[in-house]
Design an enzyme around this catalytic site. Structure first.
Site, PDB file in Angstrom:
ATOM      1  N   SER A 198      35.126 -58.281  59.135  1.00 54.21           N
ATOM      2  CA  SER A 198      34.132 -57.882  60.135  1.00 54.21           C
ATOM      3  C   SER A 198      32.853 -57.262  59.587  1.00 54.21           C
ATOM      4  O   SER A 198      31.884 -57.110  60.329  1.00 54.21           O
ATOM      5  CB  SER A 198      34.755 -56.911  61.134  1.00 54.21           C
ATOM      6  N   LYS A 234      28.102 -48.703  63.873  1.00 48.99           N
ATOM      7  CA  LYS A 234      28.871 -49.590  64.746  1.00 48.99           C
ATOM      8  C   LYS A 234      29.520 -48.752  65.845  1.00 48.99           C
ATOM      9  O   LYS A 234      30.001 -47.646  65.579  1.00 48.99           O
ATOM     10  CB  LYS A 234      29.944 -50.302  63.920  1.00 48.99           C
ATOM     11  N   SER A 272      33.178 -58.798  63.504  1.00 46.90           N
ATOM     12  CA  SER A 272      32.836 -58.060  64.704  1.00 46.90           C
ATOM     13  C   SER A 272      31.629 -57.132  64.537  1.00 46.90           C
ATOM     14  O   SER A 272      31.043 -56.714  65.531  1.00 46.90           O
ATOM     15  CB  SER A 272      34.039 -57.224  65.151  1.00 46.90           C
TER      16      SER A 272
END
Ligand SMILES: [Zn+2]
Lengths: 482, 495
Positions: free
Chosen positions: B178, B79, B154
């Site tokens: 997330s 990420k 996210s």
């Protein structure tokens, strides 16, 4: 309100850089004076994603300082974030301690005009220092460019906050000197105001003598030397008293000490009231301090200035003033202690240190450990005087050379042929020559002028280039003139 | 099945047997990226050359006979809010668009030491604030199961990359769901470990007391393998826990007979999609069939989770994001004076949602409001935590839906922050309590959209979650389904 009826109330906030090798939350060096931005890493630059890890040595130093200042160590304290934007603050928050400081409730005793005064200490807490800004111009608003050096960012600080117990600028100066001496004794800071490792802000107010309530205070910043603290507070005290005497009101505000103009200047409008939005730093765990560890630190504390001064008076029979002077710095007191161990005549050592050693140290602005002089040198030199090998006067000359070069005093004496003349026959001959050459002075002496005798001693000394044994010269002159 | 459809443990066998080289595997995954990335848009940055070089180094090490771990040579994605030395780390924000960190996050370092091959950095909601990747300053990632829909967020890029075969596994970060919510929406396994289990060093902080890094994988075994590498105390993170790390694979295959499972009724009440609820209850019956004892229970303070979270997380964020000031790195908008430079840099550098949270957080911490908001929220957080403590006195595992709904349409909630915040209603309490939570694929809606089941455990009991998840996975085949992406060989549109 007449000025004479007003009393001054001062509280000091002192920031002290701790002399740890590495910074408080990363492993960068804390060395002063390195080229800009060479002692930095992602952590003290506040890059995205970094986290602080507490340097245990910084905590230990803070605990040492707090204990020496007679504080209680909180069994539980925590770090908080003090949020504000400034280019020298890389994370835009300073890691500090807000409502639960490391230590609280201490005191420092000072002596004012022979009287002991106790200044209470409210709290001692740990925090990180910010970087340093350099402006091409007066300040950040007027500068064409501003540069930031982050070498200082993350250097450990303790903040020592006094209660409003200080009653005059002189007391403030004495308190500050005492703090400096204690912290130096502990070895936790070098306390150099000129390098910024000791910084002092003050709160000052005045009130009718005997009043319980405090008057409106101002905060005074930018006092960068002991003298500036004294001068700044003296100015502010006068300003407030005059204002009140003239029926004006004091405005609560921050004022800057302007060294060049010797005035404090209002910062109103330039520095708005901050809301620092303190909250506990989630990146650090609470400080839970082990009692046993605190006691271990307490046991390891060195003899502190007050205790040492008392010992010097008791053990060495020194007058209070001498003991005070000799214990004003740990290095000097250590030097003295060692000299006395090697040459057990405390009075002779203190006389020599207080006159000759301090004279040269003050002249060169040096600390004793920064000179080549050792206790061995001084003990040997005093030994030479005691044996009668050299006179006290010659000893002073020899000392100057030892102080400069660190050479052995005995060697200097030998090389320069400074051995004292104690041969009675040789001295008698010189005395005769001096008397013969100064018949008028001899006549003055015999006529009752005592001063003439001193002149004659001086002439003998001159003739022997100071090497004559003074006691013997006295004796011979007396005999020959009677 | 294509190479890119395989799991890490399957590929590990092929690599060990030299049936495929790490370089070939990496090429295959990079080809898959070329093929589907224009549709999925999971990556902010693809590190093709670095990946191939890393893969060749693994092959050379293997050729020298070095003893390599099970993840050596496995292509993966990180990420884009975890720092990677020499590779830009944007947090999907304009303010860090060109920021190249001079250091690696601890997890990145550990994965590199295990011989994994980083394919690239995945898209996210800006600074991990959001549930759909629509808050990315660059683009929205598409759900591989339905390109009209969001992948969740996210960590939407990380979930989509794994689901689409663009990475064998990935790392996400989870502050309020997330990792788990996008795992649920994309039909992959996602684990948020116990707070302190995995080092946060190098993770660009959103809310420091809630953030935790974890894996997104194709199955439970891969999840255990990745956890073995990334877990454990780190001297660079004061909040990482000095707790022993077990071999998580040892929990796989242990039976669940007699294990006590609680279903907190607050997580099956209104606001939960009817179809989602049914799918979860069906999955629970599978576990019951395996001998687990299931009971209804209650977490009475759950209703307060969302307000508590939307005070604490923005409060911490307002401070964490203050360093992006244009002075030292990242975007700077030049202005005549310092204050305007700060203002213009931050208005232009941050998107609307990030600005909204900075303002909420700044307000909550302000003098005069601190006690009513931040302090009160901390007190309620303690109550929420105590609910879980009590529940775990009785149960080994709690089960809830991961997300109240399946993947929603892009744009559907973009203008309604409250609706968007509700996407995390089932996952947020878990971060507040600091306990581990795992989302496992447990079926599809009639429309063919994936649904995930959330398993919650005691602090540091990730092993128990993996045990239950593995038992469930072995009794079902949801994890074997692959999304019907255009140009892909894998399966037809699931219905
Ligand atoms: Zn550093």
């Amino acid at each position: 309100m007449r000025k004479e009826d007003l009393e001054t109330v001062i509280g000091l906030e002192v920031h002290v850089e701790l002399a740890t090798k590495s910074k408080i939350f990363c492993s960068c060096s804390t060395e002063f004076g390195a080229p800009p931005n060479t002692h930095v890493c992602p952590i003290c630059l506040g890059l995205p994603g970094v986290l602080p890890v507490l340097n245990k040595k910084a905590l230990e130093y803070a605990v040492r300082a707090a204990l020496a200042l007679n504080c209680e160590i909180a069994p539980f304290s925590k770090f908080d974030r003090k949020n504000y934007f400034y280019p020298d603050l890389p994370k835009a928050y300073q890691i500090s301690q807000y409502d639960q400081p490391l230590a609280y409730g201490g005191y420092v005793d000072i002596e004012v005009n022979g009287e002991k005064r106790r200044i209470r200490i409210k709290r001692v807490h740990l925090e990180e220092d910010a970087g340093k800004l350099l402006h091409a111009g007066d300040d950040i608003a007027g500068a064409a460019t501003s540069l930031v050096d982050f070498n200082r960012s993350g250097v450990p600080l303790i903040e020592i906050v006094s209660e409003p117990d200080i009653r005059s600028p002189e007391e403030a100066r004495l308190y500050l000197m005492k703090l400096k001496t204690i912290l130096e004794y502990l070895g936790v800071s070098d306390c150099k105001m000129e390098e910024g490792s000791l910084r002092c802000d003050a709160n000052l107010s005045v009130r009718p003598r005997g009043a319980k309530e405090l008057g409106t205070k101002t905060e005074i910043k930018n006092m960068n030397s002991f003298r500036a603290v004294f001068k700044g507070l003296e100015y502010e005290e006068r300003r407030q008293k005059e204002a009140l005497a003239a029926g004006e009101e004091i405005v609560q505000e921050t004022r800057h000490w302007d060294e060049n103009r010797s005035v404090t200047v209002s910062m109103r409008g330039k520095e708005e009231a901050h809301d620092y939005r303190y909250f506990p730093d989630p990146d650090l765990v609470p400080l839970i301090i082990d009692r046993a560890w605190v006691e271990e630190i307490r046991r390891s504390l060195p003899e502190l200035p007050d205790a040492r001064r008392e010992r010097f008076q008791r053990e060495y029979g020194l007058p209070a003033y001498d003991a005070e002077v000799l214990t004003a710095s740990r290095t000097l007191a250590d030097f003295y202690d060692e000299c006395v161990r090697l040459f057990p005549d405390p009075k002779a050592v203190s006389n020599f240190v207080m006159s000759e050693v301090l004279r040269l140290l003050n002249a060169e602005g040096k600390d004793i450990v920064d000179t080549p002089l050792t206790p061995q040198h001084l003990a040997k030199l005093l030994g030479l005087v005691k044996e009668g090998t050299i006179s006290g006067k010659i000893a002073k000359d020899v000392f100057e050379e030892v102080f400069k070069t660190g050479r052995d005093p005995a060697e200097i004496v030998k090389e320069r042929g400074l051995v004292q003349i104690s041969d009675e026959g040789e001295l008698a001959r010189i005395v005769d020559e001096v008397l013969a050459a100064n018949p008028a002075v001899v006549a003055d002496y015999r006529g009752g002028k005592e001063k003439a005798f001193t002149f004659l001693v001086g002439q003998v000394m001159k003739a022997t280039r100071g090497k004559a044994n003074p006691a013997l010269v006295n004796k011979l002159l007396k005999e020959k003139l009677s | 099945m294509e190479i890119y459809d395989l799991t890490a443990h399957e590929l590990s066998r092929l690599l060990k047997a030299r049936e495929i080289s790490a370089a070939e595997l990496t090429e295959a995954v990079l080809e898959r990226v070329d093929e589907v990335e224009p549709a999925v848009r999971a990556y902010v940055t693809v590190t093709r050359e670095e990946a191939l070089a890393a893969a060749r180094r693994v092959d050379e090490a293997r050729a020298r006979g070095e003893d390599l771990g099970p993840l050596a040579g496995i292509p993966m994605a990180v990420k884009d809010n975890m720092c990677t030395r020499t590779v830009r780390t944007t947090c999907s924000s304009r303010i860090l668009e060109n920021f190249i960190p001079p250091y690696d996050a601890t997890v990145v370092e550990r994965l590199a030491a295990a011989g994994t091959v980083m394919i690239g950095k995945t898209n996210l909601d800006e600074f991990a604030m959001g549930s759909s990747t629509e808050n990315s300053a660059f683009f929205t990632t598409r759900n591989p199961w339905d390109l009209e829909r969001v992948p969740g967020g996210s960590s939407g890029g990380s979930a989509a990359a794994v689901a689409a075969g663009e990475a064998v596994f990935s790392l996400g970060s989870d502050t309020g769901g997330s990792i788990r919510q996008p795992a649920s929406l994309c039909s992959v396994v996602g684990l948020k470990p116990t707070y302190g289990r995995v080092s946060r060093f190098g993770l660009v902080a959103f809310a420091s007391s809630l953030d935790q890094i974890g894996p997104l994988t194709k199955d439970v075994t891969d999840c255990a393998l990745v956890m073995n590498v990334i877990s454990g105390w780190d001297k660079m993170d004061s909040t990482s826990a000095p707790v022993e790390v077990p071999d998580f694979t040892q929990f796989l295959g242990r039976e669940v007979r007699g294990l006590k499972i609680g279903l907190p009724r607050e997580f099956f009440a209104e606001g939960i999609d009817r179809e989602v609820k049914e799918i979860i209850l069906t999955a629970v019956r599978v576990l019951e069939g395996l001998g687990a004892v299931v009971e209804e229970t209650s977490l009475p303070h759950s209703d307060y989770s969302l307000p508590v979270y939307y005070i604490l997380a923005p409060a911490e964020a307002s401070s964490n994001l203050a360093r992006f000031d244009g002075v030292r790195y990242g975007l700077r908008v030049d202005a005549p004076d310092l204050i305007s430079m700060y203002g213009q840099t931050r208005s232009r550098g941050f998107g609307a949602e990030v600005r909204r949270r900075i303002i909420i957080g700044t307000y909550a911490l302000s003098s005069g409001y601190y006690d009513a908001y931040y302090k009160k929220a901390q007190q309620v957080r303690t109550l929420i935590k105590q609910d879980f403590d009590r529940a775990f006195e009785k149960y080994d595992v709690l089960i809830t839906p991961t997300s109240p709904t399946p993947a929603f349409k892009i744009g559907e909630k973009a203008d309604n922050p409250i609706q968007m915040y509700l996407s995390d209603i089932c996952t947020i309490p878990v971060n507040l309590a600091g306990i581990p939570g795992l989302s496992i694929p447990c079926g599809f809606t009639a429309e063919g959209l994936p649904v995930g089941m959330q398993l919650l455990g005691k602090p540091f009991a990730e092993g128990t979650l993996l045990q239950v998840a593995y038992a469930y996975e072995q009794s079902t085949d949801h994890h074997k389904k692959r999304p019907p992406l255009a140009g892909a060989a894998g399966g037809e549109r699931h219905a």
